[in-house]
Design a protein around this motif. Structure first.
Motif, PDB file in Angstrom:
ATOM      1  N   GLU A   1      48.974  30.068  41.477  1.00 34.99           N
ATOM      2  CA  GLU A   1      47.729  30.837  41.448  1.00 34.99           C
ATOM      3  C   GLU A   1      47.598  31.662  40.170  1.00 34.99           C
ATOM      4  O   GLU A   1      46.505  31.783  39.612  1.00 34.99           O
ATOM      5  CB  GLU A   1      47.652  31.759  42.665  1.00 34.99           C
TER       6      GLU A   1
ATOM      7  N   GLU B   1      42.693  27.304  39.538  1.00 32.11           N
ATOM      8  CA  GLU B   1      41.715  26.234  39.737  1.00 32.11           C
ATOM      9  C   GLU B   1      42.310  24.857  39.464  1.00 32.11           C
ATOM     10  O   GLU B   1      41.630  23.959  38.959  1.00 32.11           O
ATOM     11  CB  GLU B   1      40.489  26.463  38.844  1.00 32.11           C
TER      12      GLU B   1
ATOM     13  N   LEU C   1      43.825  23.218  42.050  1.00 29.17           N
ATOM     14  CA  LEU C   1      43.674  22.510  43.315  1.00 29.17           C
ATOM     15  C   LEU C   1      42.268  21.953  43.481  1.00 29.17           C
ATOM     16  O   LEU C   1      41.285  22.667  43.324  1.00 29.17           O
ATOM     17  CB  LEU C   1      43.982  23.452  44.487  1.00 29.17           C
TER      18      LEU C   1
ATOM     19  N   LEU D   1      47.017  33.656  47.959  1.00 29.77           N
ATOM     20  CA  LEU D   1      46.001  32.680  47.593  1.00 29.77           C
ATOM     21  C   LEU D   1      44.683  33.359  47.255  1.00 29.77           C
ATOM     22  O   LEU D   1      44.261  34.292  47.944  1.00 29.77           O
ATOM     23  CB  LEU D   1      45.780  31.690  48.746  1.00 29.77           C
TER      24      LEU D   1
ATOM     25  N   THR E   1      40.739  29.256  46.529  1.00 27.06           N
ATOM     26  CA  THR E   1      41.762  28.321  46.977  1.00 27.06           C
ATOM     27  C   THR E   1      41.701  28.144  48.489  1.00 27.06           C
ATOM     28  O   THR E   1      41.792  27.025  49.003  1.00 27.06           O
ATOM     29  CB  THR E   1      43.162  28.811  46.564  1.00 27.06           C
TER      30      THR E   1
END
Length: 430
Positions: A178, A183, A185, A208, A212
């Motif tokens: 994170e 960004e 994922l 998170l 996310t």
């Protein structure tokens, strides 16, 4: 507007311009607008006076040697027994990482290598994604592809995975992704969610970003029909609902002979050969699915106790022929009582009980929750957890009544994990 390149409001473009201006002294030539906007989207398009990119990421990458980490050869135990791997792509063209957390022998892994090497392995895979897989996906599809999707298989995930050092390790992994790969994922397809999932989700979610969390799809145990809405069957091993097998029939695609893997390897081989990032140890295990499993004793480090950080542990002395009772109030059903402890020179009796009154009670007057037994916590640190169905006063009991000559010093870490009461994610049983 999405905040992606080509789909930004005037205000978002102004924020992007300001960010680039603030960071121009550290900017690299390959930091294009896609790079910058990933950082902004990862922070919900908020611009800080000292952006995380500037105040933290550059220092972190230098500390971890992230720019050159693909020259590093991970320890054999990590390569062979940390489960997961890249395999195929989803319908958006995002490479797929299959994470099989339930099959990791994490306690043995923790005692078979240094903690930082396990974390470094995650950084290695992230850098591999950005330096090789994503560029090739861009060439293949003729458009910009910035993200990776994840199949997070929770099969066999249980209370043993709530061992405190293991949980800390996994939350550090989340923080790294994170904080330093925002960004990244695309979508996370969480499958085979166990009853324990709400507790684990409650642990993970503080690490998170909100963006996310919105990308996580909980598909439960009957997921195969659903997942094929997002991933074509020729991009998945049979075990996860696709039709890819190894030549020997293996449904997990663990073999280096996999047709899909061979295709990707040809691309990567050419790319690596022409790259300025030499990877002498780059091998196909990064393009197959490692299933983890029990780690052989030969990998175990000799000095297990030296791997444990005792800075947050509490201590008690259990006198000879005596006991120590530690009280913990559980206020919500389906909470988890978790423990880790070790003794200096001798074993100790251990059990968990529920009080039937508010006053101190003898063992026989309480309800036994975890059977009291002697454990060799002087040889291997003892750990475990139990899910509590009924609120009340619970007792962790260290028993030294069998020893009339030796007192025992116990270092322990015990806490109560509440369930996820917000119900932010619902398990979908198809």
């Amino acid at each position: 507007m999405s905040g992606h390149v080509g789909d930004m409001t005037t205000k978002q473009e102004a924020i992007l311009k300001t960010l680039k201006e603030n960071c121009k002294d550290i900017a690299k030539p390959d930091w294009d607008d896609y790079y910058w906007t990933r950082w902004l989207r990862g922070r919900s398009l908020h611009l800080y006076t000292n952006p995380p990119l500037k105040c933290g990421d550059v220092v972190w990458r230098k500390e971890w040697n992230a720019d050159n980490i693909l020259e590093w050869d991970p320890p054999e135990v990590v390569k062979k027994y940390y489960p997961g791997g890249y395999f195929g792509e989803d319908k958006q063209g995002f490479p797929i990482w299959i994470e099989i957390l339930g099959s990791i022998d994490l306690k043995a892994m923790y005692f078979s290598t240094v903690k930082k090497d396990i974390l470094r392995y995650k950084v290695y895979n992230a850098e591999y994604l950005f330096k090789y897989l994503l560029p090739e996906q861009c060439k293949k599809h003729g458009r910009k592809i910035e993200r990776c999707s994840v199949i997070f298989d929770m099969q066999s995930l249980g209370l043993k995975h709530l061992w405190k050092p293991a949980v800390d390790l996994l939350t550090e992994m989340l923080s790294i992704m994170e904080n330093h790969y925002p960004e990244t994922l695309g979508v996370c397809y969480a499958i085979n969610a166990p009853k324990l999932f709400p507790v684990m989700w409650n642990i993970a979610k503080p690490f998170l970003e909100e963006e996310t969390k919105r990308k996580i799809k909980i598909l439960g145990k009957k997921y195969k029909e659903e997942i094929l809405q997002y991933i074509d069957p020729d991009q998945l091993p049979v075990h996860w609902g696709g039709n890819c097998r190894d030549p020997d029939g293996n449904e997990y695609c663990q073999s280096k002979q996999s047709v899909t893997v061979a295709y990707f390897f040809c691309i990567i081989y050419i790319y690596v050969s022409e790259s300025q990032y030499p990877c002498p140890e780059l091998d196909l295990y990064y393009l197959v699915v490692c299933m983890g499993g029990k780690i052989p004793e030969k990998y175990r480090l000799k000095n297990i106790r030296e791997n444990i950080d005792l800075s947050n542990f509490e201590n008690c002395n259990v006198a000879r022929g005596s006991t120590v009772q530690l009280d913990y109030e559980v206020t919500e059903p389906e909470s988890t009582l978790r423990w880790q402890f070790l003794t200096e020179d001798n074993d100790i009796g251990f059990g968990v009980f529920k009080r039937t009154t508010d006053e101190r009670q003898k063992k026989g007057d309480m309800i036994e929750v975890v059977k009291s037994e002697r454990v060799d916590s002087h040889l291997i640190p003892e750990e475990g957890s139990v899910m509590i169905d009924e609120p009340g006063q619970y007792v962790v009991r260290f028993d030294n009544t069998y020893s009339w000559t030796v007192s025992k010093k116990v270092s322990y870490l015990i806490d109560v994990l509440p369930p996820d009461t917000e119900n932010e994610l619902q398990v979908t049983e198809l």
